[in-house]
Scaffold this motif. Structure first.
Motif, PDB file in Angstrom:
ATOM      1  N   ASN A 190       0.837  -1.203   0.000  1.00 37.00           N
ATOM      2  CA  ASN A 190       0.000   0.000   0.000  1.00 37.00           C
ATOM      3  C   ASN A 190       0.874   1.255   0.000  1.00 37.00           C
ATOM      4  O   ASN A 190       0.626   2.203  -0.756  1.00 37.00           O
ATOM      5  N   ALA A 191       1.941   1.250   0.849  1.00 34.73           N
ATOM      6  CA  ALA A 191       2.842   2.403   0.907  1.00 34.73           C
ATOM      7  C   ALA A 191       3.512   2.620  -0.446  1.00 34.73           C
ATOM      8  O   ALA A 191       3.642   3.753  -0.924  1.00 34.73           O
ATOM      9  N   GLN A 223       0.831   3.881  -3.003  1.00 31.90           N
ATOM     10  CA  GLN A 223       0.481   5.267  -2.655  1.00 31.90           C
ATOM     11  C   GLN A 223       1.624   6.203  -3.032  1.00 31.90           C
ATOM     12  O   GLN A 223       1.398   7.308  -3.523  1.00 31.90           O
ATOM     13  N   GLY A 224       2.858   5.729  -2.815  1.00 32.46           N
ATOM     14  CA  GLY A 224       4.036   6.542  -3.148  1.00 32.46           C
ATOM     15  C   GLY A 224       4.092   6.869  -4.631  1.00 32.46           C
ATOM     16  O   GLY A 224       4.565   7.946  -5.018  1.00 32.46           O
ATOM     17  N   ALA A 226      -5.124   7.886   5.829  1.00 32.64           N
ATOM     18  CA  ALA A 226      -4.803   7.889   4.396  1.00 32.64           C
ATOM     19  C   ALA A 226      -6.055   7.824   3.532  1.00 32.64           C
ATOM     20  O   ALA A 226      -6.057   8.294   2.393  1.00 32.64           O
ATOM     21  N   ALA A 254       0.110   9.358   0.861  1.00 33.87           N
ATOM     22  CA  ALA A 254       1.314   8.550   0.623  1.00 33.87           C
ATOM     23  C   ALA A 254       2.238   8.615   1.831  1.00 33.87           C
ATOM     24  O   ALA A 254       2.767   7.590   2.286  1.00 33.87           O
ATOM     25  N   SER A 260       1.421   9.293   4.920  1.00 32.56           N
ATOM     26  CA  SER A 260       0.756   8.567   6.002  1.00 32.56           C
ATOM     27  C   SER A 260       0.927   7.061   5.820  1.00 32.56           C
ATOM     28  O   SER A 260       1.209   6.330   6.781  1.00 32.56           O
ATOM     29  N   SER A 261       0.779   6.572   4.593  1.00 28.62           N
ATOM     30  CA  SER A 261       0.920   5.142   4.307  1.00 28.62           C
ATOM     31  C   SER A 261       2.344   4.666   4.576  1.00 28.62           C
ATOM     32  O   SER A 261       2.558   3.566   5.097  1.00 28.62           O
ATOM     33  N   MET A 262       3.321   5.510   4.196  1.00 28.12           N
ATOM     34  CA  MET A 262       4.724   5.114   4.406  1.00 28.12           C
ATOM     35  C   MET A 262       5.067   5.089   5.890  1.00 28.12           C
ATOM     36  O   MET A 262       5.759   4.192   6.365  1.00 28.12           O
ATOM     37  N   ALA A 284       3.859   1.928   7.383  1.00 28.56           N
ATOM     38  CA  ALA A 284       4.726   0.774   7.095  1.00 28.56           C
ATOM     39  C   ALA A 284       5.966   0.789   7.986  1.00 28.56           C
ATOM     40  O   ALA A 284       6.370  -0.249   8.536  1.00 28.56           O
TER      41      ALA A 284
END
Lengths: 311, 244
Positions: free
Chosen positions: A164-165, A168-169, A267, A276, A278-280, A283
């Motif tokens: 997901n990260a 999203q990135g 996110a 992105a 927030s997702s990173m 992780a």
């Protein structure tokens, strides 16, 4: 059990790496992720990098690493040997899939088959890792029905949050994947809580009485055979984390489950690039939390040999 | 191969008498002395004269206090490899370094194949295996495989070093697979037991529990100036007068 950092890092990194690899193999191979050179390179690089770093770290844990090749021979009886065979075998379809998807930009035909085979190999390898621990009868906290599903769930969870990260990135994330990452994180949290609950109520049939063959009454250790710590106590008698287990369990819950879940929820609402970021962060927090979780997995495990030392 | 033999011709092992073991550590030092030059040599010592001594030993003697309603006693407890019939330490080995011999059931490590992954020591519930950090391989009791078949030794010396050294004959060696052998008879007669039978590894070595307490002496020594049991006669009268 003594939590050797090489093994803690190995199981956490390969778990995430194989989770990511199997998701990439299935989703990209079936055309759900668009072939994009830099996205593919980063994704496959991350997956294979985590797997390789983990495997190298575990080889560094050996007393004679130059003989590691011998461990491919006893797959008939040994889960560790099966893990070695499965991990190396998985590199073949994973490499082919990487070439097909990343370099050639294809998602159909043999690339899809290689992706599927890589996913199967990744799941099989995680199963063998889980079984190494689940098959050890002297360690009741590991020899339980929670161990193998735990390894599979945490591998899928960390792999999905990483994927997901990644997507999203590259601004190609989807709400479906975000929801899957969130669901798996909640599932992982529940599984860990259930495991701790089970372990805390564990009634182990092996006691100082059965260990010494002295029936009835109480058996109290009066004198050890040695005055200094020996190999058995250094390897099997670790006690630091048990003292701090409440605090460490809280840290695990916050870093590995609660914080990532909150960041993933955020996110959903945030526009790119905040979603992105927030997702990173989710992780990164989760991988750090899983290192603590795996450290506790070792440190809270009690080996029967400690009974001989009155512990 | 780390798959176990379906059956072994013999089941060589030890029987340890917890009734007569006095905890003198003679078996421990005899084991170390023989084996540091034997099949699994060396039995490395790290910093042996410093404050942080560590080293490899195949045999360790613990001391326990066993309290039952019949009273308490000290039990000296030698702990070494039990040469199990279904040893998990062998089956978990990824390289084939650990094996169980089909001829006599002895569990051995081939030092040249061991990668030092330590998994066998995790799989052994008894703590029989010790890692040699200096050589980087796992080591364990060989049942003195280099003594018991050694034609260069006098026949009476072809027993494990720990058995030869024991001054109270608390250690016995023989074929536990043969019900007619002296050692099997001893186990039958004295009610020898397995350690951690619930683990299911079927240890070959047996332990003879301490003999039961006798009723000849008072089971609970009396505190000072107090009769053990109600006395009649003159002493009983003195006791009653002084108790008032």
């Amino acid at each position: 059990m003594h939590p050797a950092f090489s093994v803690v890092f190995f199981t956490t990194a390969t778990g995430a790496g194989y989770g990511l690899l199997s998701l990439l193999g299935v989703l990209a191979g079936q055309g759900f992720i668009p072939p994009d050179f830099w996205l593919g390179l980063t994704g496959m690089g991350l997956a294979l990098g985590l797997i390789s770093a983990g495997l190298l770290s575990s080889a560094g844990h050996l007393g004679r690493p130059e003989r590691a090749w011998r461990s491919f021979s006893q797959w008939r009886s040994s889960w560790l040997s099966r893990e070695g065979v499965a991990s190396v075998a998985t590199f073949i379809p994973a490499g082919l899939f990487g070439i097909g998807w990343v370099v050639l930009g294809r998602t159909s035909g043999w690339v899809a088959v290689a992706g599927l085979l890589a996913a199967i190999g990744a799941v099989a390898t995680v199963c063998t890792t889980g079984m190494i621990y689940a098959s050890l009868k002297p360690i009741a906290q590991w020899h339980s029905r929670f161990t193998l599903p735990g390894y599979l769930i945490f591998s899928a969870m960390t792999g999905c949050v990483l994927l997901n990260a990644l997507l999203q990135g590259f601004a190609v994330g989807s709400n479906t994947l975000l929801a899957a990452a969130l669901l798996l994180t909640v599932l992982g949290w529940g599984w860990k809580l259930a495991t701790w609950r089970y372990n805390d109520r564990l009634e182990i049939p092996t006691t100082a009485n059965t260990a010494t063959g002295l029936a009835g009454g109480t058996v109290r250790s009066m004198e050890w055979p040695h005055t200094e710590e020996n190999y058995l106590l250094k390897e099997m008698g670790f006690r630091i984390a048990r003292k701090h287990s409440v605090r460490l369990r809280q840290i695990t819950q916050v870093l590995a489950f609660a914080l990532p879940a909150l960041l993933l929820v955020a996110a959903f609402a945030l526009p790119w690039p905040y979603a992105a970021v927030s997702s990173m962060l989710a992780a990164i927090a989760q991988l750090a939390g899983m290192l603590v979780e795996r450290w506790l997995f070792f440190a809270e495990a009690k080996h029967t040999v400690t009974l001989y030392y009155g512990r | 191969m780390t798959c176990l033999p379906a059956q072994t011709d013999k089941k060589l092992g030890l029987v340890i008498d917890l009734d007569t073991c006095v905890g003198c550590q003679a078996c421990v030092t005899a084991c170390k002395e023989w084996n540091t030059g034997g099949h699994m040599a060396p039995l490395t010592d790290i910093d042996p004269y410093g404050g942080d001594a560590d080293g490899v030993w195949f045999n360790r003697v613990h001391s326990y206090e066993h309290m039952t309603e019949m009273g308490g006693r000290t039990v000296n407890f030698p702990r070494s490899c039990l040469h199990c019939e279904t040893p998990a330490c062998v089956t978990v080995c990824p390289t084939g370094a650990s094996y169980k011999r089909a001829s006599d059931g002895i569990v051995l490590v081939d030092e040249d194949k061991c990668i030092g992954c330590k998994l066998c020591s995790w799989a052994c519930p008894y703590g029989a295996r010790e890692f040699d950090t200096d050589v980087g391989v796992m080591k364990k009791c060989t049942l003195c495989v280099d003594r018991i078949y050694n034609d260069n030794l006098a026949e009476e010396d072809r027993v494990p070093a720990c058995v030869a050294a024991c001054p109270t004959s608390a250690r016995h060696f023989g074929d536990l697979g043969d019900p007619a052998s002296a050692i099997s008879q001893l186990v039958a007669e004295r009610g020898g037991v397995d350690l951690m039978p619930e683990m299911g590894y079927k240890p070959t070595n047996k332990y003879l529990p301490p003999r039961a307490h006798t009723t000849r002496a008072a089971s609970v020594p009396a505190p000072a100036l107090e009769a053990v049991r109600a006395e009649g006669g003159f002493l009983g009268w003195v006791d009653r007068m002084l108790s008032n």
